[in-house]
Design a protein around this motif. Sequence first.
Motif, PDB file in Angstrom:
ATOM      1  N   GLN A 112       0.177  -5.881  11.459  1.00  0.00           N
ATOM      2  CA  GLN A 112       0.091  -7.269  10.470  1.00  0.00           C
ATOM      3  C   GLN A 112      -0.094  -8.146  11.169  1.00  0.00           C
ATOM      4  O   GLN A 112      -1.026  -8.706  10.027  1.00  0.00           O
ATOM      5  CB  GLN A 112       1.590  -7.278  10.563  1.00  0.00           C
ATOM      6  CG  GLN A 112       2.647  -6.818  10.001  1.00  0.00           C
ATOM      7  CD  GLN A 112       4.032  -7.152  10.712  1.00  0.00           C
ATOM      8  OE1 GLN A 112       4.172  -7.395  11.616  1.00  0.00           O
ATOM      9  NE2 GLN A 112       4.732  -6.772   9.906  1.00  0.00           N
ATOM     10  N   LEU A 115      -4.641  -7.621   9.637  1.00  0.00           N
ATOM     11  CA  LEU A 115      -4.415  -7.758   8.081  1.00  0.00           C
ATOM     12  C   LEU A 115      -4.560  -9.773   8.116  1.00  0.00           C
ATOM     13  O   LEU A 115      -5.373 -10.257   7.878  1.00  0.00           O
ATOM     14  CB  LEU A 115      -2.818  -7.847   7.916  1.00  0.00           C
ATOM     15  CG  LEU A 115      -3.025  -8.604   6.019  1.00  0.00           C
ATOM     16  CD1 LEU A 115      -3.623  -8.386   5.880  1.00  0.00           C
ATOM     17  CD2 LEU A 115      -1.460  -8.440   6.079  1.00  0.00           C
ATOM     18  N   TYR A 148     -12.378 -12.206  -1.576  1.00  0.00           N
ATOM     19  CA  TYR A 148     -11.730 -12.017  -3.235  1.00  0.00           C
ATOM     20  C   TYR A 148     -13.979 -11.444  -3.850  1.00  0.00           C
ATOM     21  O   TYR A 148     -14.300 -11.667  -3.462  1.00  0.00           O
ATOM     22  CB  TYR A 148     -12.113 -13.205  -4.543  1.00  0.00           C
ATOM     23  CG  TYR A 148     -12.786 -12.587  -5.864  1.00  0.00           C
ATOM     24  CD1 TYR A 148     -11.127 -12.421  -6.801  1.00  0.00           C
ATOM     25  CD2 TYR A 148     -13.193 -13.227  -6.735  1.00  0.00           C
ATOM     26  CE1 TYR A 148     -11.316 -11.532  -8.028  1.00  0.00           C
ATOM     27  CE2 TYR A 148     -13.261 -12.456  -7.728  1.00  0.00           C
ATOM     28  CZ  TYR A 148     -12.609 -11.854  -8.384  1.00  0.00           C
ATOM     29  OH  TYR A 148     -12.849 -11.278  -9.860  1.00  0.00           O
ATOM     30  N   SER A 166      -3.218  -0.084   3.615  1.00  0.00           N
ATOM     31  CA  SER A 166      -1.922  -0.316   2.538  1.00  0.00           C
ATOM     32  C   SER A 166      -1.943  -1.672   2.528  1.00  0.00           C
ATOM     33  O   SER A 166      -1.971  -2.265   1.697  1.00  0.00           O
ATOM     34  CB  SER A 166      -1.372   0.503   3.527  1.00  0.00           C
ATOM     35  OG  SER A 166       0.123   0.444   2.284  1.00  0.00           O
ATOM     36  N   HIS A 167      -1.648  -2.230   3.625  1.00  0.00           N
ATOM     37  CA  HIS A 167      -1.690  -3.635   3.359  1.00  0.00           C
ATOM     38  C   HIS A 167      -2.925  -4.543   2.889  1.00  0.00           C
ATOM     39  O   HIS A 167      -2.491  -5.516   1.209  1.00  0.00           O
ATOM     40  CB  HIS A 167      -1.341  -4.238   4.782  1.00  0.00           C
ATOM     41  CG  HIS A 167      -0.316  -3.736   5.366  1.00  0.00           C
ATOM     42  ND1 HIS A 167       0.577  -3.886   4.784  1.00  0.00           N
ATOM     43  CD2 HIS A 167       0.568  -4.250   6.950  1.00  0.00           C
ATOM     44  CE1 HIS A 167       1.529  -3.668   5.614  1.00  0.00           C
ATOM     45  NE2 HIS A 167       1.138  -3.938   6.854  1.00  0.00           N
ATOM     46  N   LEU A 168      -4.479  -3.949   2.972  1.00  0.00           N
ATOM     47  CA  LEU A 168      -4.896  -5.071   1.967  1.00  0.00           C
ATOM     48  C   LEU A 168      -5.103  -4.777   0.525  1.00  0.00           C
ATOM     49  O   LEU A 168      -6.213  -5.321  -0.399  1.00  0.00           O
ATOM     50  CB  LEU A 168      -6.316  -4.295   2.245  1.00  0.00           C
ATOM     51  CG  LEU A 168      -6.547  -4.689   4.196  1.00  0.00           C
ATOM     52  CD1 LEU A 168      -7.924  -4.215   4.377  1.00  0.00           C
ATOM     53  CD2 LEU A 168      -7.264  -6.461   3.651  1.00  0.00           C
ATOM     54  N   ARG A 169      -4.693  -3.242   0.161  1.00  0.00           N
ATOM     55  CA  ARG A 169      -4.055  -2.956  -1.384  1.00  0.00           C
ATOM     56  C   ARG A 169      -3.959  -4.297  -2.123  1.00  0.00           C
ATOM     57  O   ARG A 169      -4.248  -4.320  -3.228  1.00  0.00           O
ATOM     58  CB  ARG A 169      -4.367  -2.190  -1.068  1.00  0.00           C
ATOM     59  CG  ARG A 169      -4.749  -0.845  -1.109  1.00  0.00           C
ATOM     60  CD  ARG A 169      -3.419   1.112  -1.270  1.00  0.00           C
ATOM     61  NE  ARG A 169      -4.483   2.074  -1.247  1.00  0.00           N
ATOM     62  CZ  ARG A 169      -4.151   2.643   0.041  1.00  0.00           C
ATOM     63  NH1 ARG A 169      -2.750   2.487   0.855  1.00  0.00           N
ATOM     64  NH2 ARG A 169      -4.974   3.581   0.513  1.00  0.00           N
ATOM     65  N   ALA A 170      -2.894  -5.056  -1.256  1.00  0.00           N
ATOM     66  CA  ALA A 170      -2.211  -6.429  -2.317  1.00  0.00           C
ATOM     67  C   ALA A 170      -3.504  -7.244  -2.688  1.00  0.00           C
ATOM     68  O   ALA A 170      -3.100  -8.058  -2.861  1.00  0.00           O
ATOM     69  CB  ALA A 170      -1.036  -6.894  -1.435  1.00  0.00           C
ATOM     70  N   PHE A 171      -4.558  -7.007  -1.752  1.00  0.00           N
ATOM     71  CA  PHE A 171      -5.815  -8.165  -1.875  1.00  0.00           C
ATOM     72  C   PHE A 171      -6.950  -7.433  -2.718  1.00  0.00           C
ATOM     73  O   PHE A 171      -7.096  -6.388  -3.410  1.00  0.00           O
ATOM     74  CB  PHE A 171      -6.235  -8.631  -0.685  1.00  0.00           C
ATOM     75  CG  PHE A 171      -4.773  -9.320   0.310  1.00  0.00           C
ATOM     76  CD1 PHE A 171      -4.750 -10.397  -0.249  1.00  0.00           C
ATOM     77  CD2 PHE A 171      -4.444  -8.634   0.723  1.00  0.00           C
ATOM     78  CE1 PHE A 171      -3.936 -11.096   0.526  1.00  0.00           C
ATOM     79  CE2 PHE A 171      -3.100  -9.184   1.365  1.00  0.00           C
ATOM     80  CZ  PHE A 171      -2.954 -10.168   1.461  1.00  0.00           C
ATOM     81  N   ASP A 172      -7.626  -8.258  -3.873  1.00  0.00           N
ATOM     82  CA  ASP A 172      -8.891  -8.495  -4.657  1.00  0.00           C
ATOM     83  C   ASP A 172      -9.975  -7.857  -3.743  1.00  0.00           C
ATOM     84  O   ASP A 172     -10.533  -8.774  -3.250  1.00  0.00           O
ATOM     85  CB  ASP A 172      -8.928  -9.082  -5.558  1.00  0.00           C
ATOM     86  CG  ASP A 172      -8.260  -9.692  -6.586  1.00  0.00           C
ATOM     87  OD1 ASP A 172      -7.450  -8.477  -7.240  1.00  0.00           O
ATOM     88  OD2 ASP A 172      -7.886 -10.156  -6.766  1.00  0.00           O
TER      89      ASP A 172
END
Length: 326
Positions: A112, A115, A148, A166-172
């Motif tokens: 966390q 991120l 982005y 895994s957390h970063l997959r939520a972002f472009d």
Amino acid sequence: MIKALLVMEERRRADVYPPHVMEKLADLVEWQAPAMTRERLAADPHVLSEVEILLSGWGAPVLDAGLLAHAPRLRAVLVAAGSVRPLTTPDFWALGIPIVSAASANAIPVAQFTLAQILLALKQFHRISREVKELGRYPDEVRVAGAYRSRVGLLGLGEIGRLVASHLRAFDLEVVAHDPHAPAGLGVPLLPLAELFETCEVVSVHAPLLPETTGLVGGRLVARLRAGATLINTARGAVLDEPSVVEVLRGRPDLTAVLDVTWPEPPEPGSPLYGLPNAVLTPHLAGAMGAERGRMGELVLDEVARLAAGEPLRHAVDPALAGLRA
């Protein structure tokens, strides 16, 4: 009931094993003595004679031949902390006794924190905020990579590195990594180390401290970073060759190093890190702090419940991989 003993430092014991965890443990185990420190155990090792499971955390006793000789009934060790390397020995591994690590619970706050730092770094938050203070006004022009389609590099895909990915997959974002020990199928493209530093806007270090990783990130690698890039280290301070990194940071004010760990830790009085504007120092904040530490005790509690029910452990350390943990 399972006969148990809790041995760890007093300072963080109540955080790691909060009242609700201790209450539930009391329904599962028969304590052989009140919770104690490893120093107290060393003075009275005979308390281990009937112990079946040893619970611990920070300040765990070293599981050497001398201690193990006093614990003939020991059948499991459960550690509410990350790495088990500091307390395990060849004598322990030879017995085939399972040892549980709470690394997966400790990984959560580290990931966390990482991120948050990555997202700030993509806006070059630290660089721009220090430029504003140095100039006494806003810069005439602000250019940042942004969150982005920027490339973020992870040095290490262990428990924490994988969680960050895994957390970063939520972002472009484009997430890449370097890890010679990474198993196949993680879904993160692997790059040579130099390419990771040359092509990423942010490089986050998650490599364990091993002989081959000591000083791995030196000035030559950091000098390859792109203009305005950020280096984050939440792993171990000695993975960086700090003197050579400091020299690059002095000559590259566009770069930022977010160092949650250093070597030594904390930096010695007079360390150049304290006065380096583009070195952001935090005192090991990424790891579990305060109530966050209770996650590790809860993981141990769940494992004790499995032992009591005759079920397999979920977080036992694979002896073949134990040396690769941070």
